[in-house]
Each structure stands twice: as C-alpha cells, then as structure tokens.
Design a protein around this motif. Sequence first.
Motif, PDB file in Angstrom:
ATOM      1  N   SER A   1      52.745  14.408  27.824  1.00 57.65           N
ATOM      2  CA  SER A   1      53.871  14.945  28.601  1.00 57.65           C
ATOM      3  C   SER A   1      53.866  14.470  30.043  1.00 57.65           C
ATOM      4  O   SER A   1      54.866  14.577  30.747  1.00 57.65           O
ATOM      5  CB  SER A   1      53.849  16.482  28.580  1.00 57.65           C
TER       6      SER A   1
ATOM      7  N   ARG B   1      48.657  17.306  24.432  1.00 55.80           N
ATOM      8  CA  ARG B   1      49.986  17.622  24.947  1.00 55.80           C
ATOM      9  C   ARG B   1      50.072  17.321  26.438  1.00 55.80           C
ATOM     10  O   ARG B   1      51.091  16.826  26.933  1.00 55.80           O
ATOM     11  CB  ARG B   1      50.325  19.095  24.687  1.00 55.80           C
TER      12      ARG B   1
ATOM     13  N   ASN C   1      54.291  11.890  32.727  1.00 58.65           N
ATOM     14  CA  ASN C   1      55.026  10.624  32.728  1.00 58.65           C
ATOM     15  C   ASN C   1      54.731   9.706  33.903  1.00 58.65           C
ATOM     16  O   ASN C   1      55.276   8.613  33.978  1.00 58.65           O
ATOM     17  CB  ASN C   1      56.539  10.907  32.696  1.00 58.65           C
TER      18      ASN C   1
ATOM     19  N   ILE D   1      55.671  14.906  22.865  1.00 63.14           N
ATOM     20  CA  ILE D   1      56.485  13.699  22.714  1.00 63.14           C
ATOM     21  C   ILE D   1      56.010  12.949  21.479  1.00 63.14           C
ATOM     22  O   ILE D   1      54.839  12.542  21.388  1.00 63.14           O
ATOM     23  CB  ILE D   1      56.390  12.799  23.958  1.00 63.14           C
TER      24      ILE D   1
ATOM     25  N   LEU E   1      52.295   8.840  23.172  1.00 65.50           N
ATOM     26  CA  LEU E   1      53.037   9.757  22.308  1.00 65.50           C
ATOM     27  C   LEU E   1      52.351   9.924  20.961  1.00 65.50           C
ATOM     28  O   LEU E   1      51.607   9.051  20.514  1.00 65.50           O
ATOM     29  CB  LEU E   1      54.476   9.273  22.101  1.00 65.50           C
TER      30      LEU E   1
ATOM     31  N   GLU F   1      61.242  15.118  21.640  1.00 63.56           N
ATOM     32  CA  GLU F   1      60.334  16.167  22.117  1.00 63.56           C
ATOM     33  C   GLU F   1      60.358  17.282  21.069  1.00 63.56           C
ATOM     34  O   GLU F   1      61.285  18.094  21.022  1.00 63.56           O
ATOM     35  CB  GLU F   1      60.764  16.686  23.490  1.00 63.56           C
TER      36      GLU F   1
ATOM     37  N   THR G   1      61.728   8.172  21.092  1.00 64.07           N
ATOM     38  CA  THR G   1      60.936   9.400  21.019  1.00 64.07           C
ATOM     39  C   THR G   1      61.813  10.642  20.917  1.00 64.07           C
ATOM     40  O   THR G   1      63.000  10.617  21.227  1.00 64.07           O
ATOM     41  CB  THR G   1      60.041   9.543  22.260  1.00 64.07           C
TER      42      THR G   1
END
Length: 351
Positions: A242, A238, A244, A318, A250, A312, A310
């Motif tokens: 997450s 995770r 970026n 993601i 993902l 969330e 994608t």
Amino acid sequence: MKELEIRSKEALSSLLSTVPLIEIRNLKTALQTQAWNPDFIVEIEVSGKSRFLICTIKANGQPRFVTAAVLQLRDYVIGKEINATPIVIAPYLSPVTRQACREKGVGYLDLLGNAWLSFDGVFIDRQVADKPSSEHRELKSLFKPKSAQILRTMLREPNRAWRVSELSYVAGVSLGLVSNIRTALLDREWGQTTSDGFVLRDPPALLDAWVQVYEPPLGERKKFYTTLHGSALEKAARSAVSENSNGRALFASFSAAQWLAPYARVSSHHFYADSEGLEKLIKALELIPASKGENVVITIPKDEGLLLDTVEAAPGVICTSPAQTYLDLSVAGERAQEAAEHLRQEKLTWS
C-alpha cells in the motif's frame, strides 16, 4: 480464390465419398448474377433421394466473415423449392465459428479436416486438434504484452464503450496498435462497434482464447523465506504493497486470489514488484534468500503493464486484476486449476 475453390471442391468430394449412402451426381459452379449466389452446388443422391449441397467459400474463416455467409446461405436455401443443405468451407474454422454454424443448422468443412454435415440420415462430425500455424501466431500476437495492456484495460470495464484515442491514452499504447487490436476483436466477434464507440461483445470467449496460449510472464523470479506468519505477515505485506512512495509491489497469483475470491490456502506467498518494490518487501517481510524451502516468491516482470493492472481488494490490499490473477493461476500447476475456476465464477462472469 481459384486454387482455394479447387481445394474446397476436392475436400468436399473426398468427405462425401466416405459415406456409402451418398452418390455424387453433379458438381458445378453456380451461375453468377447481380444477387448473391453460392460458389458452387453439388447434386447428390442419398438412398435414392436427390439433394443439393449449396456451398460458399470464405478465404477468411473468422466469425465476422462467416456469420454473414451463414445468413446469405440460409436466405438462398429458403428461396429454393428443393432439398438443399447449406455448407460453409474455409481454410480454417475456429471452434467458435463451427459452433455458430451448427446452431444455425449450416454444415461446414475446413481444409484441416473439421467437418459437420447432417441431412437425410447422414451425420458427419469430425474435429481435429491441430490449428494452422498462422492462427496460432495471430493469437500469440494478440496477447503480447503491449496488446495485453489494451485487453486488460477493456476487461476491467467490459461494458464501457471506447473511442480509439481514449483507449490508446488509458492503456498507454499507440493509436495504431489499438486500431489493430480493434480489428482483430471485430474479426473474431469478440468486440463490436456502437454509436458510443468500441465495446467488448464476448469477454468470456476472449478470456478462453487468452488462457489457451498464456505463458508465465518473463522476468526475474526470486525466492525467499520469512519467519513471519499469520496476522503479522498479513499486516507487513499490506503495509508494503500500500506504500506508494518507493516502487511498486502487489499481491499476485495465489495470494491475490485469496483476497479476490478465497478458495484454498497455500503455504507460499506470491508478489509482483519492480526493483524498488522488491526492496520494500524484503524489508517489511524480513526476507532471507532461499534456494529451497521458500515461502515467498517475488517476480520482477519485464512487462511493466502487469504492475499497473491492479485492483484494491481491501483497504491497502493491492492485487493483480481478476483477469490477470486468473491467467496466472491457470499456469500455476494442477492445484491452482480449481482456484482459477472459482475466481472466474466469482469475479469474471458477464451477462
């Protein structure tokens, strides 16, 4: 059209000749007037009873064109005080088109051999597995990566009406490609135009067709082993997906499905990533390259659109979208089929 008419008449005559109860009395081209008329009429005798087969020929058997022909045939037959059966004939009629004809009580025949007729105790129902190569090519083209970006965009918001320019901008493709896809969806009656723009009309049918021709995305598939497991692995994954600032990563396939619609756990973990996202995952999950016995699989897809489509599923989780996850599960082996259908029931049902 003349050649198609000749082939259509020959195909129908051949089909009727297989039924001993039927005798063909007359086959003639319908008189053309200003009002709509069929292409030809066949007079037959069935066990001593006269019946007329009212036939229209469509060069394009896509639903958009056949639907209009079905309505015209029904109106024409209703206006005649004779025993009449309407029939649509085309080079190829898709399963969706054939079903629509049956629901309206209109017979059909295509030049590949699919046929359905029902009258006076006669019942013919023939289905062939083959599709014309042109139909297969058109479907493959409809779901190519750039085209797929348009479809994935629309499937994320299936009730939204789109202007061509707006859809082009959001999907990141050219106006010309959006116009072509719009036409293809209209022809198959998977989309429709409204006063507010273009909207999906039948998302399930679109997804059904896509899954039939879907193939695993092209790209580099890397296999790894990690000693992390349970909550430690989940937390590290995770954190990686997450974050970026450096690249994209993902959850995909089985791993995405576990977040979107949990069904059955598997021992391996699946991700999509770009090159920088790959490095993030290697570091966060403490990955070791593995030639066998891998428990982490990371794909670097050539189609960068996959990394943009994608959702969330939970804070910091993601995943590939439900539609993309469903498609990936559909080609992930027999074990994934039930997970795919469960995901579809949970996340991909539309009114």
